[in-house]
Design a protein around this motif. Structure first.
Motif, PDB file in Angstrom:
ATOM      1  N   ASP A 179      14.162  20.604 -25.216  1.00 57.06           N
ATOM      2  CA  ASP A 179      15.255  19.922 -24.952  1.00 57.06           C
ATOM      3  C   ASP A 179      16.452  20.639 -25.720  1.00 57.06           C
ATOM      4  OD1 ASP A 179      17.465  18.086 -24.749  1.00 57.06           O
ATOM      5  OD2 ASP A 179      16.163  16.314 -25.018  1.00 57.06           O
ATOM      6  N   THR A 193      10.182  16.541 -31.680  1.00 56.73           N
ATOM      7  CA  THR A 193      10.227  16.087 -30.308  1.00 56.73           C
ATOM      8  C   THR A 193      11.038  17.068 -29.295  1.00 56.73           C
ATOM      9  OG1 THR A 193       9.750  13.858 -31.003  1.00 56.73           O
ATOM     10  CG2 THR A 193      10.652  14.078 -28.686  1.00 56.73           C
ATOM     11  N   ARG A 238      11.480  14.072 -37.116  1.00 58.82           N
ATOM     12  CA  ARG A 238      10.647  13.518 -35.750  1.00 58.82           C
ATOM     13  C   ARG A 238      11.337  13.931 -34.655  1.00 58.82           C
ATOM     14  NH1 ARG A 238       8.009   7.702 -34.933  1.00 58.82           N
ATOM     15  NH2 ARG A 238       9.882   7.218 -33.951  1.00 58.82           N
ATOM     16  N   LEU A 239      12.782  13.783 -34.811  1.00 62.67           N
ATOM     17  CA  LEU A 239      13.562  13.951 -33.594  1.00 62.67           C
ATOM     18  C   LEU A 239      13.566  15.470 -33.280  1.00 62.67           C
ATOM     19  CD1 LEU A 239      15.602  12.635 -31.576  1.00 62.67           C
ATOM     20  CD2 LEU A 239      17.516  13.221 -33.086  1.00 62.67           C
ATOM     21  N   PRO A 284      11.735   6.719 -37.172  1.00 62.46           N
ATOM     22  CA  PRO A 284      12.660   7.705 -36.272  1.00 62.46           C
ATOM     23  C   PRO A 284      13.675   8.301 -36.888  1.00 62.46           C
ATOM     24  CG  PRO A 284      13.272   5.119 -36.076  1.00 62.46           C
ATOM     25  CD  PRO A 284      12.141   5.175 -36.979  1.00 62.46           C
ATOM     26  N   THR A 312       6.132  10.693 -39.126  1.00 62.70           N
ATOM     27  CA  THR A 312       5.306  10.338 -38.082  1.00 62.70           C
ATOM     28  C   THR A 312       4.274   9.428 -38.620  1.00 62.70           C
ATOM     29  OG1 THR A 312       5.795  12.694 -37.003  1.00 62.70           O
ATOM     30  CG2 THR A 312       3.445  11.482 -36.494  1.00 62.70           C
ATOM     31  N   SER A 319      21.032  14.696 -23.552  1.00 58.88           N
ATOM     32  CA  SER A 319      19.681  15.168 -24.008  1.00 58.88           C
ATOM     33  C   SER A 319      18.820  15.387 -22.406  1.00 58.88           C
ATOM     34  CB  SER A 319      18.998  13.983 -24.514  1.00 58.88           C
ATOM     35  OG  SER A 319      17.419  14.459 -24.446  1.00 58.88           O
ATOM     36  N   THR A 338       9.489  20.223 -29.039  1.00 61.84           N
ATOM     37  CA  THR A 338       8.130  20.327 -27.942  1.00 61.84           C
ATOM     38  C   THR A 338       8.373  19.936 -26.504  1.00 61.84           C
ATOM     39  OG1 THR A 338       7.918  17.932 -28.352  1.00 61.84           O
ATOM     40  CG2 THR A 338       6.550  19.703 -29.842  1.00 61.84           C
ATOM     41  N   GLN A 339       9.729  19.256 -26.358  1.00 59.30           N
ATOM     42  CA  GLN A 339      10.041  18.922 -25.244  1.00 59.30           C
ATOM     43  C   GLN A 339      11.109  20.194 -24.369  1.00 59.30           C
ATOM     44  OE1 GLN A 339       9.209  16.492 -23.040  1.00 59.30           O
ATOM     45  NE2 GLN A 339       7.830  15.614 -24.561  1.00 59.30           N
ATOM     46  N   TYR A 345      15.589  12.577 -22.729  1.00 55.57           N
ATOM     47  CA  TYR A 345      15.839  11.131 -22.883  1.00 55.57           C
ATOM     48  C   TYR A 345      17.127  10.808 -21.774  1.00 55.57           C
ATOM     49  CZ  TYR A 345      13.299  11.439 -26.956  1.00 55.57           C
ATOM     50  OH  TYR A 345      12.203  11.906 -27.901  1.00 55.57           O
TER      51      TYR A 345
END
Length: 317
Positions: free
Chosen positions: A278, A272, A268-269, A264, A259, A80, A275-276, A83
């Motif tokens: 990744d 995330t 939600r992963l 988790p 959320t 990742s 938005t990152q 992370y």
């Protein structure tokens, strides 16, 4: 049966290949720069270019895709970018969590919705039919966060019988984990009940009006026996397809619910990761969800063929 399975597996593999292409292209068109996202908006441009080169995000897209898809099928999901841990460890935990929530929701909603749909069909155009149909439709159109907030207010804050968060303590026993998952599971039940119940009701009414049902009744069979042996077997065919198609939603379409309940899971992963920006995490997570969805639909096809051999024979021709 063998030819039927081969055809379904072939279609699943073609779909998986196309899904991999679309996932990769979709991830690449997301706005933003990976290295800039990692280093921050005030980082020097040369540092951003060096990090992009180290990560390999400046290579040709075809080369990036080939490296990613071949590594994926070798079991190497990469690391990742956000992370700095193996993607497999993040996806493994999130997928297990989503499967737990989806399994509990299925256990609750499928029998309740099927029973409600059958009762509505048997009591067609009566008060109970209108209550089940209109009630289920109303619950289906209410946003998940509204339903979830109402359940939190009633069961967690006012009655204080269920926890607000869906995260159970570490090393909690299965019953405790179920207790923590009940509120998000009930939210899913309220959202999915109306849809599944309506499909079950329509299939049951169609079976009740069919010639074989009339023949069975004219032969003197009790109504309860006719419903159990003939009506349910055929009316559940469209319901199986509906339940299978909800698998993808239950695994990845729960961003709002996860959320809201601080859970988790995969939804939600993926949010995330998007938005990152990744790439390794986003692409692997979406593709794995697609594989789960294809497996669920393949299982639905097999259940179809077992309940109705005509479908199997027609597909094999």
């Amino acid at each position: 049966m063998g030819r039927f399975l081969l055809k379904r597996l072939g279609l699943a593999l073609i779909t998986l290949f196309l899904l991999g292409v679309f996932v990769f292209i979709g991830a690449q068109v997301l706005p933003g720069n990976v290295a800039r996202r990692i280093l921050g908006p005030f980082a020097d441009q040369s540092a951003v270019e060096n990090l992009n080169h180290q990560l390999g995000t400046d290579r040709p897209l075809l080369t990036q895709y080939w490296d990613w898809i071949t590594s994926f099928f070798r079991g190497d999901l990469g690391d990742s970018l956000a992370y700095h841990v193996p993607v497999s460890s993040l996806i493994g935990d999130a997928l297990v969590n989503s499967l737990k929530l989806a399994a509990l929701a299925f256990v609750l909603v499928v029998p309740i919705a099927i029973l409600g749909g059958v009762i509505a069909a048997l009591k067609r155009d009566r008060a109970i039919d209108r209550v089940i149909t209109l009630g289920g439709l109303s619950l289906s159109v209410i946003p998940e966060f509204v339903t979830g907030i109402m359940l939190i207010l009633v069961f967690a804050l006012w009655l204080d019988v269920l926890p607000v968060s869906a995260n159970a303590p570490d090393n909690a026993d299965p019953l405790t984990q179920i207790k923590y998952l009940l509120l998000p599971a009930f939210t899913l039940v309220l959202v999915l009940f109306g849809y599944i119940a309506r499909i079950t009701r329509a299939g049951t009414i169609e079976s009740l009006d069919s010639d074989y049902t009339r023949t069975a009744i004219l032969k003197g069979l009790p109504r309860r026996t006719v419903v159990r042996r003939h009506v349910l077997r055929n009316s559940l065919l469209p319901t199986i397809a509906v339940v299978a198609t909800q698998t993808g939603y239950l695994i990845v379409g729960l961003v709002v619910i996860e959320t809201l309940f601080n859970y988790p899971g995969m939804g939600r992963l993926i949010f995330t990761a998007a938005t990152q920006k990744d790439f390794p995490l986003l692409e692997a997570a979406v593709l794995i969800v697609g594989i789960v969805f294809l497996i669920a639909n393949l299982a639905a096809d097999l259940a179809y063929s077992l309940l109705n051999p005509r479908i199997r024979y027609a597909a094999a021709e």
